[in-house]
Design a protein around this motif. Structure first.
Motif, short mmCIF file in Angstrom:
data_model
loop_
_atom_site.label_atom_id
_atom_site.label_comp_id
_atom_site.label_asym_id
_atom_site.label_seq_id
_atom_site.Cartn_x
_atom_site.Cartn_y
_atom_site.Cartn_z
N GLY A 74 0.77 -1.37 -0.41
CA GLY A 74 0.09 -0.24 -0.15
C GLY A 74 0.96 1.22 0.20
N THR A 75 0.11 2.42 -0.79
CA THR A 75 0.84 3.66 -0.90
C THR A 75 0.29 4.15 -0.78
OG1 THR A 75 2.49 2.81 -2.64
CG2 THR A 75 2.72 5.21 -2.20
N SER A 76 0.15 5.32 0.14
CA SER A 76 -0.67 6.90 0.16
C SER A 76 0.31 7.86 0.13
CB SER A 76 -0.96 6.03 2.05
OG SER A 76 -0.44 6.27 2.67
N GLU A 77 -0.90 8.89 -0.25
CA GLU A 77 -0.13 10.30 0.45
C GLU A 77 -0.48 10.75 0.94
OE1 GLU A 77 0.09 14.34 -2.56
OE2 GLU A 77 -0.37 12.48 -3.35
N LYS A 78 0.79 11.77 2.00
CA LYS A 78 -0.35 12.59 3.50
C LYS A 78 0.11 13.77 3.01
CE LYS A 78 3.40 11.35 6.57
NZ LYS A 78 4.07 11.13 7.00
N LYS A 79 -1.67 13.62 2.53
CA LYS A 79 -1.81 15.37 2.09
C LYS A 79 -2.40 15.91 3.75
CE LYS A 79 -4.18 13.32 -1.47
NZ LYS A 79 -4.42 13.25 -2.39
N ASP A 80 -1.81 15.57 4.74
CA ASP A 80 -2.28 16.55 5.89
C ASP A 80 -0.43 16.72 5.86
OD1 ASP A 80 -1.09 14.35 6.90
OD2 ASP A 80 -2.35 14.26 8.61
N VAL A 81 0.95 17.02 5.16
CA VAL A 81 1.64 17.67 5.64
C VAL A 81 1.78 18.48 4.08
CG1 VAL A 81 4.38 16.62 5.44
CG2 VAL A 81 2.66 15.65 6.42
N LYS A 82 2.59 19.53 5.09
CA LYS A 82 2.59 20.76 4.09
C LYS A 82 4.41 20.52 3.59
CE LYS A 82 -1.84 20.81 3.11
NZ LYS A 82 -1.94 19.62 2.02
N ASP A 83 3.80 21.46 2.17
CA ASP A 83 6.06 22.48 2.54
C ASP A 83 7.23 21.53 2.63
OD1 ASP A 83 4.62 24.93 2.72
OD2 ASP A 83 4.46 25.22 4.40
N THR A 84 7.13 20.83 1.80
CA THR A 84 8.01 19.63 1.82
C THR A 84 8.24 19.68 0.38
OG1 THR A 84 6.39 18.33 1.05
CG2 THR A 84 7.46 17.92 3.43
N PRO A 85 10.16 19.48 -0.26
CA PRO A 85 10.56 19.50 -1.89
C PRO A 85 10.19 18.48 -2.02
CG PRO A 85 11.98 19.33 0.20
CD PRO A 85 10.79 19.42 0.94
N TYR A 86 9.16 17.66 -1.80
CA TYR A 86 9.07 15.62 -2.27
C TYR A 86 7.54 15.45 -1.85
CZ TYR A 86 10.40 14.45 2.43
OH TYR A 86 9.91 15.13 4.49
N ILE A 87 6.96 15.05 -2.49
CA ILE A 87 5.47 14.13 -2.26
C ILE A 87 5.90 13.11 -1.46
CG2 ILE A 87 3.81 12.88 -3.20
CD1 ILE A 87 4.21 14.14 -6.32
N PRO A 88 4.83 13.59 0.37
CA PRO A 88 5.12 12.73 0.90
C PRO A 88 3.99 11.24 0.87
CG PRO A 88 3.75 14.60 1.65
CD PRO A 88 4.28 14.65 -0.25
N TYR A 89 4.79 10.95 1.07
CA TYR A 89 4.07 8.63 1.13
C TYR A 89 4.83 8.98 2.15
CZ TYR A 89 3.31 10.29 -4.08
OH TYR A 89 2.86 10.02 -5.64
N VAL A 90 3.52 7.76 2.35
CA VAL A 90 3.68 5.83 3.24
C VAL A 90 3.75 4.71 2.37
CG1 VAL A 90 3.14 5.14 5.17
CG2 VAL A 90 3.03 7.51 5.46
N CYS A 91 4.80 4.02 2.88
CA CYS A 91 4.67 2.74 1.56
C CYS A 91 4.61 2.27 2.76
CB CYS A 91 6.38 2.69 1.28
SG CYS A 91 5.76 4.00 -0.37
N SER A 92 3.87 0.70 2.42
CA SER A 92 3.59 -0.27 3.43
C SER A 92 3.29 -1.58 2.95
CB SER A 92 2.64 0.26 4.81
OG SER A 92 1.63 0.69 4.08
N THR A 93 3.64 -2.78 3.84
CA THR A 93 3.55 -4.10 3.21
C THR A 93 3.04 -5.15 4.14
OG1 THR A 93 4.83 -3.79 1.44
CG2 THR A 93 4.18 -5.63 2.15
N VAL A 94 1.97 -5.34 4.57
CA VAL A 94 1.06 -6.01 5.43
C VAL A 94 1.82 -7.34 4.73
CG1 VAL A 94 -0.05 -4.86 6.55
CG2 VAL A 94 -0.82 -6.41 4.63
N ALA A 95 2.27 -8.74 5.34
CA ALA A 95 1.63 -10.05 4.97
C ALA A 95 1.87 -11.21 6.29
CB ALA A 95 3.46 -9.99 4.69
N TYR A 96 1.75 -11.65 5.78
CA TYR A 96 1.65 -13.58 7.02
C TYR A 96 1.58 -14.96 5.59
CZ TYR A 96 -3.23 -13.84 5.41
OH TYR A 96 -5.15 -14.18 4.52
N ALA A 97 2.82 -15.75 6.76
CA ALA A 97 3.68 -17.24 6.40
C ALA A 97 3.05 -18.08 7.60
CB ALA A 97 4.67 -16.49 5.59
#
Length: 764
Positions: A548-571
């Motif tokens: 899952g990749t989500s954009e952080k809409k509440d984070v402003k004034d960064t020189p980059y697009i602030p994303y959160v990149c995550s993975t859930v798994a089980y085995a």
């Protein structure tokens, strides 16, 4: 007075005096009686306080162990160096020696202590005090240096300068599990983490030694002497496994650095049946033995702040950075889960029997809800696909349609049932959770528009805690049970008696086993097939995973697009043992999708954890055919024997020289190479060994497996592949890393280890 008889005036005065004295005597008697009856203990204690000296005897703080009994927090002996200014002053007058000067000169001359002459003289000037600390936590070596000075100066038999053995908290693994274990203050009290949570259990009860003293402050041996022994703290055994913890931290560090993370990373590994936290980490970590020191990332921010060192602004920022460093991101912070939440939406749909295996959905690249076009992460559209395929490809329109089928009211109830609206109940402080109307819509608002339901169905526009999310995923893995996570396995005393043992706490069953099996199969087929989480693949194991990749809409004034990149798994997917959540906050370099930033590291983590955890690999025929082969030991063997064995194992053999025995070989014994094109060179004479051909390793970045293998084979080199299941298919995966590096000169026949990843996938 006439004739010796007192006058009336004198008698009256005498009578008044007698009455006054009698009254005073009565009042004094009554006061004494009152004190005897009601104030005896109080005044008796004051007398004893003036004639007794009390010395504290510290209790040893209990140890903290990992789940296998490995010590992760313990105590070491240090020393407190202190003086008795009152005795120093009196003894100096009696002996005619300035002991304050003598001690100050001698102690300040011990370089390892770092104490100044003036500082010691200042402390010696407090002559009304019996105990002034010069320094705490001296090491054994430092204490020895003080003892040598005392002996050489002749004051070792005088009660002037003292060394008192004390206990200091020590963490053998420095930064390992720092955000879980926490640390103690200078007084030994827990300040953070498990040290704080279980402070009362760990600290024990201090004892006392009470001895009498005369009017000069000298000890009166045996008079009023008593000893109250200290009671050591209990020991706690945690669920943390240092091996799994170390592996998780290594993967977090590598991912964070390679992706240029800006807001820390965190990960959690749980036992899906018990809720035991096997590992929990935040990167960057901090040194438990020096928690007040900023890590490299914080130091860099402090240096770039422009504040003058020591200024109020500088110190305030430093304090803010320290507090931020200590917080456990996995527990205290909320984040937008993105497409990893689609696992939960899918579970709702199957539990409510809202979809079947044959139904198809259309994805033109968007879906219209209440007249508003909501895009799929794959803007070209996935076309026609089943729900299972939609989950594997992380198709937003498919999940939106299923969310709308579920309905806002039912969706809301499931969201609550999975535990997101409440603390998980973990034995740790500072846990955050999703609040209705704040980080998720309140019930009335959520039911008021399909837009909210549509976006929630694919994990956008709301926030949850990493811990709550992995426990919800754990429920899908274990057959539908929501379990309370925990850090403590048991509490014991120093004799090994078990004071407390944790029992698994099942809060409620949310899903049926059938639903969990269905979702697990879909997720596993996405990993072993061409789903968005295929970079989490590990040969021999069936892994269920979602990125899952989500954009952080509440984070402003960064020189980059602030994303959160995550993975859930089980085995293993067919009978889960462990579950993982892996998250990098605000990556800035490379391909900013969780399929690249998180999934490969989850795969690498599970590749180490699963066999360690006792889960045996079960290889398919294709996986067996693709397994790397190991170069055998052929040196000193007859050439023909060596050649026959190598060919039997699948190697192409080249013999250099006309000797009868093998003198050297390339690749070396035990080196792993890929089957099919593996080649081994046998050198049979000293001349052949001395004249070995060398090759310059080429740059392979961006090549497919087929292209990389062909390039290396043509140069007489072997290849060892990791990171993808399609070893020689040439489908999608490309080289992202190689060893040795391009330009390195190696012997012909050497092996180049190459890591492949799929870089062609996005995840919404």
């Amino acid at each position: 007075m006439v004739g010796g008889t007192p006058s009336t005036k004198v008698r009256r005065r005498g009578m008044i005096m007698c009455i006054v004295l009698s009254t005073l005597f009565v009042l004094l008697s009554m006061r004494i009686l009152f004190i005897q009856l009601f104030k005896f203990d109080e005044y008796g204690q004051k007398v004893l306080d003036q004639m007794t000296q009390e010395t504290s005897v510290s209790a040893d703080r209990g140890n903290i162990y990992d789940t296998n009994g490995v010590v992760i927090a313990t105590n070491i002996t240090t020393y407190r160096l202190f003086i008795d200014p009152a005795i120093i002053s009196r003894q100096s007058k009696e002996d005619g020696v300035d002991y304050a000067d003598l001690i100050a000169r001698g102690v300040s001359a011990i370089d390892t202590l770092g104490l100044s002459y003036d500082e010691i003289i200042k402390q010696a000037g407090y002559v009304k005090y019996r105990d002034r600390t010069l320094m705490r936590h001296l090491s054994e070596e430092q204490a020895d240096a003080v003892r040598i000075f005392m002996e050489e100066s002749g004051i070792d038999d005088k009660a002037l300068l003292f060394l008192q053995a004390t206990s200091k908290r020590y963490y053998p693994y420095d930064t390992l599990a720092s955000h879980v274990i926490g640390f103690t203050g200078s007084d030994g009290a827990g300040l953070y983490g498990l040290e704080y949570q279980y402070d009362k259990i760990l600290k024990g009860t201090d004892g006392k030694y009470i001895g009498a003293k005369d009017s000069y402050g000298n000890e009166m041996v045996y008079d009023y002497e008593s000893y109250i022994p200290a009671i050591d703290g209990y020991n706690i055994t945690t669920t943390i496994d240092v091996y799994i913890q170390a592996e998780l931290e290594a993967q977090l560090e590598q991912s964070y650095k390679e992706s240029g993370g800006k807001n820390r990373a965190c990960g959690i590994v749980t036992d899906v049946d018990t809720g035991a936290i096997l590992a929990m980490a935040v990167y960057p970590a901090f040194d438990l033995n020096d928690p007040w020191a900023l890590n490299y990332e914080c130091l860099e921010r402090l240096e770039k702040s422009g504040y003058e060192e020591g200024s109020e602004e500088y110190l305030a920022l430093k304090q803010e950075l320290l507090l931020g460093t200590w917080t456990n991101k996995a527990i205290t912070e909320l984040y937008m889960p993105g497409s990893t939440f689609k696992v939960i939406t899918a579970a709702m749909a199957y539990e409510e029997d809202l979809v079947n295996d044959t139904e198809t959905f259309s994805c033109p690249g968007y879906y219209v809800v209440n007249g508003q076009k909501i895009k799929c992460h794959y803007h070209k559209g996935h076309g026609m696909l089943t729900f299972a395929r939609g989950l594997q490809q992380s198709c937003n329109p498919v999940l939106m349609q299923m969310g709308l089928r579920t309905g806002a009211e039912r969706f809301y109830k499931y969201f609550s049932a999975f535990g997101y609206f409440h603390k998980t109940g973990i034995d740790a402080v500072g846990e955050s959770y999703t609040k209705e109307g704040v980080t998720f819509w309140d019930s009335e608002t959520f039911n008021g528009s399909d837009i909210y339901l549509a976006t929630a169905s694919f994990g956008q526009n709301f926030k949850i805690s990493p811990l709550a999310h992995i426990m919800a995923i754990t429920a899908v893995a274990n057959g539908g049970n929501l379990i309370t996570p925990h850090f403590i396995k048991e509490i014991t005393d120093n004799d090994g008696n078990v004071i407390y043992s944790h029992e698994t706490e099942i809060k409620r069953q949310i899903l049926s086993q059938e639903t969990c099996n269905t979702v697990s199969q879909i997720l596993e087929e996405g990993v072993s097939g061409d789903g968005g989480a295929k970079n989490a693949y590990v040969a021999g194991y069936r892994i269920a995973a979602k990125t899952g990749t989500s954009e952080k809409k509440d984070v402003k004034d960064t020189p980059y697009i602030p994303y959160v990149c995550s993975t859930v798994a089980y085995a293993p997917a067919e009978d889960p043992e462990v579950a993982v959540l892996f998250m990098v906050d605000e990556p800035t370099e490379g391909i900013l999708y969780a399929s690249v930033i998180a999934a490969p590291y989850v795969g690498s983590l599970l590749e180490e954890v699963l066999p360690y955890y006792g889960v045996e690999a079960e290889y398919s025929e294709e996986e067996l055919a693709n397994q790397a082969i190991s170069a055998p030991m052929l040196v000193q063997a007859r050439v023909q024997t060596a050649k026959d064995l190598a060919e039997l194992l699948g190697f192409e053999v080249e013999v250099v020289g006309d000797g009868e025995y093998v003198k050297s070989q390339s690749p070396k014994t035990g080196t792993l190479v890929e089957p099919g094109s593996a080649k081994i060179i046998l050198y049979t004479t000293d001349e052949a060994v001395d004249e070995k051909k060398t090759v310059t390793v080429p740059k392979l970045d961006g090549m497919t497996a087929v292209a990389a293998n062909g390039t290396l084979t043509n140069l007489g080199l072997n290849i060892k592949i990791s990171g993808t299941k399609n070893y020689m298919s040439g489908k999608g995966a490309v080289v992202v890393e190689q060893y040795p590096a391009a330009g390195t000169v190696v012997d012909e026949g050497s092996v180049v280890e190459v890591t492949f990843r799929y870089l062609d996938d996005t995840d919404g």
